[in-house]
Write a protein that holds these residues in place. Structure first.
Motif, PDB file in Angstrom:
ATOM      1  N   THR A 182      -0.105  -2.098  -0.635  1.00  0.00           N
ATOM      2  CA  THR A 182      -0.349  -2.860   0.594  1.00  0.00           C
ATOM      3  C   THR A 182      -1.301  -2.047   1.510  1.00  0.00           C
ATOM      4  O   THR A 182      -1.192  -0.863   1.340  1.00  0.00           O
ATOM      5  CB  THR A 182       0.747  -3.306   1.605  1.00  0.00           C
ATOM      6  OG1 THR A 182       1.566  -4.187   0.950  1.00  0.00           O
ATOM      7  CG2 THR A 182       0.316  -3.846   2.680  1.00  0.00           C
ATOM      8  N   VAL A 183      -2.401  -2.431   2.141  1.00  0.00           N
ATOM      9  CA  VAL A 183      -3.128  -1.482   2.821  1.00  0.00           C
ATOM     10  C   VAL A 183      -2.900  -2.266   4.342  1.00  0.00           C
ATOM     11  O   VAL A 183      -2.745  -3.464   4.514  1.00  0.00           O
ATOM     12  CB  VAL A 183      -4.764  -1.902   2.501  1.00  0.00           C
ATOM     13  CG1 VAL A 183      -5.181  -0.975   1.269  1.00  0.00           C
ATOM     14  CG2 VAL A 183      -5.213  -3.086   2.232  1.00  0.00           C
ATOM     15  N   THR A 184      -3.032  -1.245   5.223  1.00  0.00           N
ATOM     16  CA  THR A 184      -2.907  -1.608   6.643  1.00  0.00           C
ATOM     17  C   THR A 184      -4.105  -1.301   7.566  1.00  0.00           C
ATOM     18  O   THR A 184      -4.233   0.030   7.405  1.00  0.00           O
ATOM     19  CB  THR A 184      -1.461  -0.790   7.148  1.00  0.00           C
ATOM     20  OG1 THR A 184      -0.459  -1.059   6.183  1.00  0.00           O
ATOM     21  CG2 THR A 184      -1.150  -1.193   8.600  1.00  0.00           C
ATOM     22  N   ALA A 185      -4.337  -2.043   8.308  1.00  0.00           N
ATOM     23  CA  ALA A 185      -5.668  -1.824   9.262  1.00  0.00           C
ATOM     24  C   ALA A 185      -5.049  -1.974  10.756  1.00  0.00           C
ATOM     25  O   ALA A 185      -4.295  -2.684  11.094  1.00  0.00           O
ATOM     26  CB  ALA A 185      -6.452  -2.938   9.088  1.00  0.00           C
ATOM     27  N   THR A 186      -5.448  -0.623  11.308  1.00  0.00           N
ATOM     28  CA  THR A 186      -5.183  -0.531  12.833  1.00  0.00           C
ATOM     29  C   THR A 186      -6.350  -0.463  13.466  1.00  0.00           C
ATOM     30  O   THR A 186      -7.321   0.328  13.144  1.00  0.00           O
ATOM     31  CB  THR A 186      -4.387   0.866  12.967  1.00  0.00           C
ATOM     32  OG1 THR A 186      -3.205   0.702  12.316  1.00  0.00           O
ATOM     33  CG2 THR A 186      -4.015   0.746  14.529  1.00  0.00           C
ATOM     34  N   ALA A 187      -6.405  -1.407  14.735  1.00  0.00           N
ATOM     35  CA  ALA A 187      -8.028  -1.704  15.087  1.00  0.00           C
ATOM     36  C   ALA A 187      -7.367  -1.030  16.762  1.00  0.00           C
ATOM     37  O   ALA A 187      -6.476  -1.390  17.225  1.00  0.00           O
ATOM     38  CB  ALA A 187      -8.253  -2.897  15.199  1.00  0.00           C
ATOM     39  N   ARG A 188      -8.635  -0.494  17.072  1.00  0.00           N
ATOM     40  CA  ARG A 188      -8.395   0.200  18.697  1.00  0.00           C
ATOM     41  C   ARG A 188      -9.685  -0.042  19.102  1.00  0.00           C
ATOM     42  O   ARG A 188     -10.896   0.490  18.563  1.00  0.00           O
ATOM     43  CB  ARG A 188      -8.076   1.645  18.719  1.00  0.00           C
ATOM     44  CG  ARG A 188      -6.530   2.041  18.329  1.00  0.00           C
ATOM     45  CD  ARG A 188      -6.473   3.540  18.278  1.00  0.00           C
ATOM     46  NE  ARG A 188      -5.121   3.706  17.681  1.00  0.00           N
ATOM     47  CZ  ARG A 188      -4.068   3.523  18.317  1.00  0.00           C
ATOM     48  NH1 ARG A 188      -3.752   3.136  19.263  1.00  0.00           N
ATOM     49  NH2 ARG A 188      -2.741   3.974  17.437  1.00  0.00           N
ATOM     50  N   ILE A 189     -10.016  -0.348  20.527  1.00  0.00           N
ATOM     51  CA  ILE A 189     -11.188  -0.376  21.128  1.00  0.00           C
ATOM     52  C   ILE A 189     -11.567   1.075  21.589  1.00  0.00           C
ATOM     53  O   ILE A 189     -10.861   1.740  22.278  1.00  0.00           O
ATOM     54  CB  ILE A 189     -11.206  -1.267  22.324  1.00  0.00           C
ATOM     55  CG1 ILE A 189     -11.168  -2.850  21.888  1.00  0.00           C
ATOM     56  CG2 ILE A 189     -12.394  -1.346  23.163  1.00  0.00           C
ATOM     57  CD1 ILE A 189     -10.808  -3.668  22.807  1.00  0.00           C
ATOM     58  N   ILE A 190     -12.686   1.494  21.234  1.00  0.00           N
ATOM     59  CA  ILE A 190     -13.121   2.696  21.482  1.00  0.00           C
ATOM     60  C   ILE A 190     -14.246   2.609  22.826  1.00  0.00           C
ATOM     61  O   ILE A 190     -14.264   3.629  23.469  1.00  0.00           O
ATOM     62  CB  ILE A 190     -13.429   3.920  20.520  1.00  0.00           C
ATOM     63  CG1 ILE A 190     -14.797   3.200  19.670  1.00  0.00           C
ATOM     64  CG2 ILE A 190     -12.331   4.019  19.361  1.00  0.00           C
ATOM     65  CD1 ILE A 190     -15.111   4.146  18.580  1.00  0.00           C
TER      66      ILE A 190
END
Length: 138
Positions: free
Chosen positions: A97-105
């Protein structure tokens, strides 16, 4: 059900009959400054040589990056559109499984810059992506 679970359920429900469902992308965690989604790595997302297709990785990253901006604005007043996307693929994956974490920079009035890190089951970064979202008044 707490508000975090309600939001995750809403996000997953809104993705029925979309590419997210086809790729089995699921939103799994949310916080004040991040959104997380997972995708299984199997033959449906492989390149012909049996590793994760970079395009599938980018679909996962886009699928977590745009909603991160959506959650940061009043969607009754604004729409979010991705206008530029880049990805550096650093490592390959064959299964798991791949996991993506998004953050507004960067969160401007009309532009959000979102960083998305995609990691494998061992926590190793496989892709580092940037998504620029345009925030449009309705």
């Amino acid at each position: 059900m707490n508000s975090k679970e309600v939001t995750l359920n809403k996000l997953n429900k809104m993705c029925e009959n979309t590419l997210n469902e086809t790729l089995n992308i699921k939103y799994t965690d949310i916080g004040d400054d991040f959104l997380v989604a997972t995708m299984p790595v199997d033959s449906r997302v492989h390149q012909p040589d049996g590793i994760l297709n970079g395009g599938a990785t980018m679909a996962l990253a886009e699928s977590v990056g745009s909603p991160t901006s959506m959650l940061a604005v009043d969607m009754d007043k604004y729409s979010v559109r991705g206008i530029e996307f880049s990805a550096n693929h650093l490592r390959s994956v064959k299964s798991g499984t791949v996991t993506a974490t998004a953050r507004i920079i960067h969160k401007g009035k009309t532009i959000h810059l979102v960083e998305i890190k995609v990691v494998d089951d061992r926590g190793r970064v496989i892709s580092l992506c940037k998504l620029t979202n345009y925030i449009l008044a309705k």
